[in-house]
Design an enzyme around this catalytic site. Sequence first.
Site, PDB file in Angstrom:
ATOM      1  N   THR A 138      33.988 -20.336  59.841  1.00  0.00           N
ATOM      2  CA  THR A 138      34.210 -19.110  60.604  1.00  0.00           C
ATOM      3  C   THR A 138      35.672 -18.959  61.007  1.00  0.00           C
ATOM      4  OG1 THR A 138      33.748 -18.141  62.776  1.00  0.00           O
ATOM      5  CG2 THR A 138      33.455 -20.495  62.612  1.00  0.00           C
ATOM      6  N   ASP A 139      36.071 -17.719  61.268  1.00  0.00           N
ATOM      7  CA  ASP A 139      37.426 -17.484  61.790  1.00  0.00           C
ATOM      8  C   ASP A 139      37.555 -17.945  63.248  1.00  0.00           C
ATOM      9  OD1 ASP A 139      35.896 -15.508  63.026  1.00  0.00           O
ATOM     10  OD2 ASP A 139      37.160 -13.830  62.411  1.00  0.00           O
ATOM     11  N   GLU A 140      36.417 -18.226  63.893  1.00  0.00           N
ATOM     12  CA  GLU A 140      36.471 -18.570  65.319  1.00  0.00           C
ATOM     13  C   GLU A 140      37.161 -19.918  65.563  1.00  0.00           C
ATOM     14  OE1 GLU A 140      32.963 -17.550  67.582  1.00  0.00           O
ATOM     15  OE2 GLU A 140      32.378 -16.045  66.107  1.00  0.00           O
TER      16      GLU A 140
HETATM   17  P1  NAD Z   1      21.910 -18.143  61.148  1.00  0.00           P
HETATM   18  O1  NAD Z   1      21.806 -18.732  62.514  1.00  0.00           O
HETATM   19  O2  NAD Z   1      21.353 -16.785  60.888  1.00  0.00           O
HETATM   20  O3  NAD Z   1      21.224 -19.132  60.087  1.00  0.00           O
HETATM   21  C1  NAD Z   1      21.370 -20.511  60.141  1.00  0.00           C
HETATM   22  C2  NAD Z   1      20.314 -21.119  59.230  1.00  0.00           C
HETATM   23  O4  NAD Z   1      20.490 -22.548  59.224  1.00  0.00           O
HETATM   24  C3  NAD Z   1      18.880 -20.858  59.699  1.00  0.00           C
HETATM   25  O5  NAD Z   1      18.077 -20.470  58.609  1.00  0.00           O
HETATM   26  C4  NAD Z   1      18.434 -22.204  60.255  1.00  0.00           C
HETATM   27  O6  NAD Z   1      17.025 -22.415  60.159  1.00  0.00           O
HETATM   28  C5  NAD Z   1      19.214 -23.163  59.375  1.00  0.00           C
HETATM   29  N1  NAD Z   1      19.408 -24.476  60.018  1.00  0.00           N
HETATM   30  C6  NAD Z   1      19.838 -24.706  61.285  1.00  0.00           C
HETATM   31  N2  NAD Z   1      19.867 -26.033  61.514  1.00  0.00           N
HETATM   32  C7  NAD Z   1      19.486 -26.639  60.360  1.00  0.00           C
HETATM   33  C8  NAD Z   1      19.350 -27.996  59.964  1.00  0.00           C
HETATM   34  N3  NAD Z   1      19.606 -29.008  60.805  1.00  0.00           N
HETATM   35  N4  NAD Z   1      18.949 -28.270  58.697  1.00  0.00           N
HETATM   36  C9  NAD Z   1      18.680 -27.259  57.828  1.00  0.00           C
HETATM   37  N5  NAD Z   1      18.776 -25.964  58.155  1.00  0.00           N
HETATM   38  C10 NAD Z   1      19.181 -25.654  59.405  1.00  0.00           C
HETATM   39  O7  NAD Z   1      23.459 -18.218  60.790  1.00  0.00           O
HETATM   40  P2  NAD Z   1      24.348 -17.229  59.911  1.00  0.00           P
HETATM   41  O8  NAD Z   1      24.876 -16.160  60.781  1.00  0.00           O
HETATM   42  O9  NAD Z   1      23.629 -16.897  58.669  1.00  0.00           O
HETATM   43  O10 NAD Z   1      25.572 -18.190  59.577  1.00  0.00           O
HETATM   44  C11 NAD Z   1      25.541 -19.034  58.415  1.00  0.00           C
HETATM   45  C12 NAD Z   1      26.832 -19.812  58.340  1.00  0.00           C
HETATM   46  O11 NAD Z   1      27.939 -18.919  58.261  1.00  0.00           O
HETATM   47  C13 NAD Z   1      27.103 -20.710  59.554  1.00  0.00           C
HETATM   48  O12 NAD Z   1      27.637 -21.914  59.100  1.00  0.00           O
HETATM   49  C14 NAD Z   1      28.101 -19.915  60.371  1.00  0.00           C
HETATM   50  O13 NAD Z   1      28.922 -20.793  61.115  1.00  0.00           O
HETATM   51  C15 NAD Z   1      28.877 -19.215  59.277  1.00  0.00           C
HETATM   52  N6  NAD Z   1      29.509 -17.942  59.671  1.00  0.00           N
HETATM   53  C16 NAD Z   1      28.761 -16.964  60.280  1.00  0.00           C
HETATM   54  C17 NAD Z   1      29.353 -15.737  60.592  1.00  0.00           C
HETATM   55  C18 NAD Z   1      28.551 -14.614  61.215  1.00  0.00           C
HETATM   56  O14 NAD Z   1      29.117 -13.548  61.503  1.00  0.00           O
HETATM   57  N7  NAD Z   1      27.255 -14.757  61.416  1.00  0.00           N
HETATM   58  C19 NAD Z   1      30.700 -15.522  60.291  1.00  0.00           C
HETATM   59  C20 NAD Z   1      31.423 -16.540  59.664  1.00  0.00           C
HETATM   60  C21 NAD Z   1      30.817 -17.740  59.348  1.00  0.00           C
HETATM   61  P1  TYD Z   2      28.281 -11.804  68.543  1.00  0.00           P
HETATM   62  O1  TYD Z   2      27.511 -10.872  67.661  1.00  0.00           O
HETATM   63  O2  TYD Z   2      27.525 -12.753  69.401  1.00  0.00           O
HETATM   64  O3  TYD Z   2      29.317 -12.588  67.598  1.00  0.00           O
HETATM   65  P2  TYD Z   2      30.572 -13.561  68.016  1.00  0.00           P
HETATM   66  O4  TYD Z   2      30.434 -13.960  69.417  1.00  0.00           O
HETATM   67  O5  TYD Z   2      30.381 -14.701  67.084  1.00  0.00           O
HETATM   68  O6  TYD Z   2      31.801 -12.762  67.727  1.00  0.00           O
HETATM   69  O7  TYD Z   2      29.208 -10.936  69.492  1.00  0.00           O
HETATM   70  C1  TYD Z   2      30.148 -10.017  68.975  1.00  0.00           C
HETATM   71  C2  TYD Z   2      30.923  -9.473  70.140  1.00  0.00           C
HETATM   72  O8  TYD Z   2      30.031  -8.680  70.947  1.00  0.00           O
HETATM   73  C3  TYD Z   2      31.477 -10.537  71.068  1.00  0.00           C
HETATM   74  O9  TYD Z   2      32.755 -10.093  71.563  1.00  0.00           O
HETATM   75  C4  TYD Z   2      30.487 -10.597  72.215  1.00  0.00           C
HETATM   76  C5  TYD Z   2      29.984  -9.178  72.291  1.00  0.00           C
HETATM   77  N1  TYD Z   2      28.576  -9.011  72.739  1.00  0.00           N
HETATM   78  C6  TYD Z   2      28.288  -8.098  73.762  1.00  0.00           C
HETATM   79  O10 TYD Z   2      29.174  -7.438  74.331  1.00  0.00           O
HETATM   80  N2  TYD Z   2      26.984  -7.944  74.133  1.00  0.00           N
HETATM   81  C7  TYD Z   2      25.966  -8.661  73.548  1.00  0.00           C
HETATM   82  O11 TYD Z   2      24.789  -8.501  73.939  1.00  0.00           O
HETATM   83  C8  TYD Z   2      26.290  -9.575  72.502  1.00  0.00           C
HETATM   84  C9  TYD Z   2      25.217 -10.385  71.817  1.00  0.00           C
HETATM   85  C10 TYD Z   2      27.617  -9.708  72.107  1.00  0.00           C
END
Ligand code: NAD
Ligand code: TYD
Length: 372
Positions: A138-140
């Site tokens: 992630t970019d975080e």
């Molecule tokens: P998500 O929470 O929707 O999915 C995570 C998945 O991992 C779930 O299906 C869960 O059951 C599985 N999981 C959790 N623990 C596990 C374990 N111990 N063994 C096997 N499976 C397990 O997450 P997401 O939003 O799809 O994110 C996926 C990846 O992308 C993560 O690594 C996250 O850090 C990265 N990422 C997410 C975002 C975003 O905007 N959501 C952005 C950049 C990077």
């Molecule tokens: P989120 O979807 O949780 O992603 P991330 O924290 O990984 O960026 O949140 C996106 C942005 O929205 C973040 O600045 C937090 C804000 N946010 C709210 O203002 N209200 C909410 O209920 C949630 C879930 C997030």
Amino acid sequence: MKSLMVTGGAGFIGSNFVHYWLEQYPDDRIVVVDALTYAGNRDNLSGVTANANLRFEHADINDTERMQQLLRDEVIDTIVHFAAESHVDRSIEGPDAFVTTNVLGTHSLLKAARQVWLIEGDGDGNPLAGHRFHHVSTDEVYGSLEPDDPAFTERTAYAPNSPYSASKAASDFLVRAYHHTYGLDVTTSNCSNNYGPYHFPEKLIPLVILNILHGKALPIYGDGKNIRDWLYVEDHAYGIDLVIRQGKVGETYNIGGCNEWTNIDIVQLVCKLIDQRFDADENLAQRFPDSPAANGTTSNTLIEFVRDRAGHDFRYAIDASFSENELGYAPRVTFEEGIERTIDWYLANESWWQAVMDGSYQAWIETNYKAA
Ligand code: NAD
Ligand code: TYD
């Protein structure tokens, strides 16, 4: 032909990646490994479960022996590692699971890959040719930007601020170390905020869509001025595809949307688009009678400013020029198109989110939603 292990393939981005990959490369084999935590959902793969090239394995990445066995049995050459605890708010409430899955789980997977691909290798004392461990991050990990700061590049120093981002940063470093120390062929991608189908409704965009349909408050943390760079999830899958096929081993690539929005603006936009849909289709008022647009008012009347998230990062923004120059990466779905597609997907897939809301999401909202 490749044989992939996709960890976290029943989650939001992982399942979108599986759909994408099977469509692009129908002859490839995919083994999904997922522990089915609250965020994992087999329904996310329902469109492809009949595909003979897909195997679903209900397993925890911390089970190193089982990961090794799968790598051997399925002759896996590529791991695409999505599995993680992914929600910042949950990491603030309970960081332990983030360390267990994101740090120890990634390490367990790296150990399994090293054992099978490097130590056992081809059986003649050589590493398995053409193996790849792709780590999805992630970019975080780069921390928070001020309004005028340049966007994150791959050379920006790590400065994670939440337990979530700290656990992801730790996993990135372990992946890097397994390349430099043991010679594991790795790549990493650091991506901005994703949105799209199958997004679990604890995250901002799906939460806002579903709360509007139910006439519930739209909680905006702080003053709503925090900024995120949003990318349609299919473009993330496309970016990872480019990294796996063309990326340089040992390198990291930033993937982003070049699409910065304040939270309040994005919520206002979603309100407006949903109101427009209610205007155009009178069935929606019958299906969702509690929604403001079914009652002669507008969705943005639901907006409520609530207590800010602890340690809330102000701004994330990705500079994707390295990926653009090296891989030809650029987002293919405009934000205008992606957000419309996303809203339409949630309107068309009520049974998916009803099932999700009947379970853990509701419980989470009850415990965590606090008005200012
Ligand atoms: P998500 O929470 O929707 O999915 C995570 C998945 O991992 C779930 O299906 C869960 O059951 C599985 N999981 C959790 N623990 C596990 C374990 N111990 N063994 C096997 N499976 C397990 O997450 P997401 O939003 O799809 O994110 C996926 C990846 O992308 C993560 O690594 C996250 O850090 C990265 N990422 C997410 C975002 C975003 O905007 N959501 C952005 C950049 C990077
Ligand atoms: P989120 O979807 O949780 O992603 P991330 O924290 O990984 O960026 O949140 C996106 C942005 O929205 C973040 O600045 C937090 C804000 N946010 C709210 O203002 N209200 C909410 O209920 C949630 C879930 C997030």
